[in-house]
Design a protein around this motif. Structure first.
Motif, PDB file in Angstrom:
ATOM      1  N   ASN A 134       9.875   4.661  -3.701  1.00 32.74           N
ATOM      2  CA  ASN A 134       8.354   4.310  -4.201  1.00 32.74           C
ATOM      3  C   ASN A 134       8.033   2.671  -3.686  1.00 32.74           C
ATOM      4  N   THR A 135       8.346   2.503  -2.414  1.00 30.72           N
ATOM      5  CA  THR A 135       8.078   1.263  -1.898  1.00 30.72           C
ATOM      6  C   THR A 135       6.775   1.745  -0.824  1.00 30.72           C
ATOM      7  N   THR A 136       6.199   0.389  -0.324  1.00 33.87           N
ATOM      8  CA  THR A 136       5.367   0.331   0.443  1.00 33.87           C
ATOM      9  C   THR A 136       5.560   0.847   1.813  1.00 33.87           C
ATOM     10  N   GLU A 137       6.916   0.570   2.321  1.00 38.61           N
ATOM     11  CA  GLU A 137       7.685   0.982   3.447  1.00 38.61           C
ATOM     12  C   GLU A 137       7.892   2.425   3.333  1.00 38.61           C
ATOM     13  N   ALA A 138       8.591   2.934   2.176  1.00 33.59           N
ATOM     14  CA  ALA A 138       8.889   4.349   2.234  1.00 33.59           C
ATOM     15  C   ALA A 138       7.503   5.347   2.350  1.00 33.59           C
ATOM     16  N   ILE A 139       6.337   5.006   1.413  1.00 36.99           N
ATOM     17  CA  ILE A 139       5.306   5.715   1.448  1.00 36.99           C
ATOM     18  C   ILE A 139       4.552   5.580   2.802  1.00 36.99           C
ATOM     19  N   LEU A 140       4.684   4.482   3.308  1.00 37.85           N
ATOM     20  CA  LEU A 140       4.111   4.550   4.868  1.00 37.85           C
ATOM     21  C   LEU A 140       4.870   5.352   5.767  1.00 37.85           C
ATOM     22  N   THR A 141       6.256   5.511   5.674  1.00 38.07           N
ATOM     23  CA  THR A 141       7.107   6.139   6.497  1.00 38.07           C
ATOM     24  C   THR A 141       6.815   7.430   6.318  1.00 38.07           C
ATOM     25  N   LEU A 142       6.766   8.060   5.041  1.00 39.72           N
ATOM     26  CA  LEU A 142       6.365   9.437   4.561  1.00 39.72           C
ATOM     27  C   LEU A 142       4.952   9.808   5.221  1.00 39.72           C
ATOM     28  N   LEU A 170       1.500  -5.285   9.744  1.00 39.43           N
ATOM     29  CA  LEU A 170       0.596  -4.325   8.860  1.00 39.43           C
ATOM     30  C   LEU A 170       0.330  -5.549   7.666  1.00 39.43           C
ATOM     31  N   ARG A 171      -1.345  -5.299   7.622  1.00 37.82           N
ATOM     32  CA  ARG A 171      -1.948  -5.790   6.508  1.00 37.82           C
ATOM     33  C   ARG A 171      -2.985  -4.991   5.842  1.00 37.82           C
ATOM     34  N   LEU A 172      -2.795  -4.830   4.737  1.00 35.38           N
ATOM     35  CA  LEU A 172      -3.310  -4.212   3.869  1.00 35.38           C
ATOM     36  C   LEU A 172      -4.873  -4.869   3.244  1.00 35.38           C
ATOM     37  N   TYR A 173      -5.868  -4.354   3.400  1.00 37.31           N
ATOM     38  CA  TYR A 173      -7.013  -4.928   2.756  1.00 37.31           C
ATOM     39  C   TYR A 173      -7.061  -4.414   1.133  1.00 37.31           C
ATOM     40  N   LYS A 174      -7.974  -4.849   0.435  1.00 36.81           N
ATOM     41  CA  LYS A 174      -8.064  -4.342  -0.803  1.00 36.81           C
ATOM     42  C   LYS A 174      -8.161  -3.112  -1.145  1.00 36.81           C
ATOM     43  N   GLU A 175      -8.937  -2.133  -0.295  1.00 36.59           N
ATOM     44  CA  GLU A 175      -9.183  -0.651  -0.462  1.00 36.59           C
ATOM     45  C   GLU A 175      -7.570  -0.048  -0.360  1.00 36.59           C
ATOM     46  N   GLN A 176      -7.006  -0.441   0.650  1.00 38.19           N
ATOM     47  CA  GLN A 176      -5.481   0.422   0.837  1.00 38.19           C
ATOM     48  C   GLN A 176      -4.536  -0.372  -0.059  1.00 38.19           C
ATOM     49  N   LYS A 177      -4.608  -1.457  -0.349  1.00 38.80           N
ATOM     50  CA  LYS A 177      -3.835  -1.708  -1.452  1.00 38.80           C
ATOM     51  C   LYS A 177      -4.112  -1.313  -2.873  1.00 38.80           C
ATOM     52  N   ASP A 178      -5.440  -1.005  -3.100  1.00 42.40           N
ATOM     53  CA  ASP A 178      -5.509  -0.195  -4.163  1.00 42.40           C
ATOM     54  C   ASP A 178      -5.052   1.348  -4.013  1.00 42.40           C
ATOM     55  N   GLN A 179      -5.181   1.844  -2.887  1.00 41.98           N
ATOM     56  CA  GLN A 179      -4.720   3.225  -2.508  1.00 41.98           C
ATOM     57  C   GLN A 179      -3.165   3.326  -2.871  1.00 41.98           C
ATOM     58  N   MET A 180      -2.600   2.123  -2.221  1.00 38.15           N
ATOM     59  CA  MET A 180      -0.892   2.216  -2.318  1.00 38.15           C
ATOM     60  C   MET A 180      -0.384   2.213  -3.944  1.00 38.15           C
ATOM     61  N   GLU A 181      -1.411   1.423  -4.581  1.00 33.92           N
ATOM     62  CA  GLU A 181      -0.853   1.254  -5.950  1.00 33.92           C
ATOM     63  C   GLU A 181      -1.201   2.512  -6.729  1.00 33.92           C
ATOM     64  N   ASP A 182      -2.150   3.203  -6.433  1.00 29.63           N
ATOM     65  CA  ASP A 182      -2.694   4.599  -7.058  1.00 29.63           C
ATOM     66  C   ASP A 182      -1.113   5.452  -6.481  1.00 29.63           C
ATOM     67  N   ILE A 183      -0.656   5.448  -5.428  1.00 28.13           N
ATOM     68  CA  ILE A 183       0.221   6.408  -5.111  1.00 28.13           C
ATOM     69  C   ILE A 183       1.446   5.956  -5.794  1.00 28.13           C
ATOM     70  N   MET A 184       1.838   4.542  -5.750  1.00 27.59           N
ATOM     71  CA  MET A 184       2.964   4.235  -6.360  1.00 27.59           C
ATOM     72  C   MET A 184       3.137   4.535  -8.195  1.00 27.59           C
ATOM     73  N   ARG A 185       1.789   4.467  -8.684  1.00 29.14           N
ATOM     74  CA  ARG A 185       1.641   4.845 -10.018  1.00 29.14           C
ATOM     75  C   ARG A 185       2.084   6.339 -10.140  1.00 29.14           C
ATOM     76  N   TYR A 186       1.406   7.263  -9.183  1.00 28.43           N
ATOM     77  CA  TYR A 186       1.596   8.542  -9.348  1.00 28.43           C
ATOM     78  C   TYR A 186       3.130   8.788  -9.174  1.00 28.43           C
ATOM     79  N   PHE A 187       3.571   8.427  -7.937  1.00 26.38           N
ATOM     80  CA  PHE A 187       5.318   8.568  -7.803  1.00 26.38           C
ATOM     81  C   PHE A 187       6.085   8.033  -9.086  1.00 26.38           C
ATOM     82  N   ASP A 188       5.730   7.124  -9.460  1.00 21.26           N
ATOM     83  CA  ASP A 188       6.451   6.524 -10.779  1.00 21.26           C
ATOM     84  C   ASP A 188       6.302   7.896 -11.959  1.00 21.26           C
ATOM     85  N   GLN A 189       5.137   8.286 -12.180  1.00 17.70           N
ATOM     86  CA  GLN A 189       4.873   9.104 -13.222  1.00 17.70           C
ATOM     87  C   GLN A 189       5.517  10.517 -12.690  1.00 17.70           C
ATOM     88  N   ALA A 190       5.672  10.650 -11.579  1.00 20.00           N
ATOM     89  CA  ALA A 190       6.335  11.954 -11.252  1.00 20.00           C
ATOM     90  C   ALA A 190       7.995  11.825 -11.090  1.00 20.00           C
TER      91      ALA A 190
END
Length: 94
Positions: free
Chosen positions: A69-77, A42-62
């Motif tokens: 709240n890891t890349t692997e866990a989020i992609l698995t979900l 898996l290679r994330l480009y800047k747009e996907q990396k930014d999206q992943m960071e947005d999701i992680m921030r949201y998960f952190d706030q939630a």
């Protein structure tokens, strides 16, 4: 003669080759041993990396626990949800 940046690029691409080789070797060993774990390339480009960071921030706030709240866990979900969605379409449920 190459620039320092070109030299660093060459080193980068060599490391990527080594990474690809390592993943292939790990998957082959897992297959041979009957392990169900499979690594992807898996290679994330800047747009996907930014999206992943947005999701992680949201998960952190939630208050999602850090282990989920890891890349692997989020992609698995995401894969699980997408699979359910597609199977619903396939089975005429959507």
């Amino acid at each position: 003669m190459s620039t320092h940046r070109e030299y660093l690029q060459q080193k980068f691409y060599k490391k990527m080759e080594n990474y690809d080789e390592l993943v292939r070797d790990i998957n082959e060993r897992a297959r041979h041993l009957g392990n169900e774990t499979y690594l992807t390339h898996l290679r994330l480009y800047k747009e996907q990396k930014d999206q992943m960071e947005d999701i992680m921030r949201y998960f952190d706030q939630a208050g999602v626990e850090p282990s989920k709240n890891t890349t692997e866990a989020i992609l698995t979900l995401a894969l699980q949800e997408f699979h359910q969605y597609l199977m619903g379409i396939k089975n005429g449920e959507k």
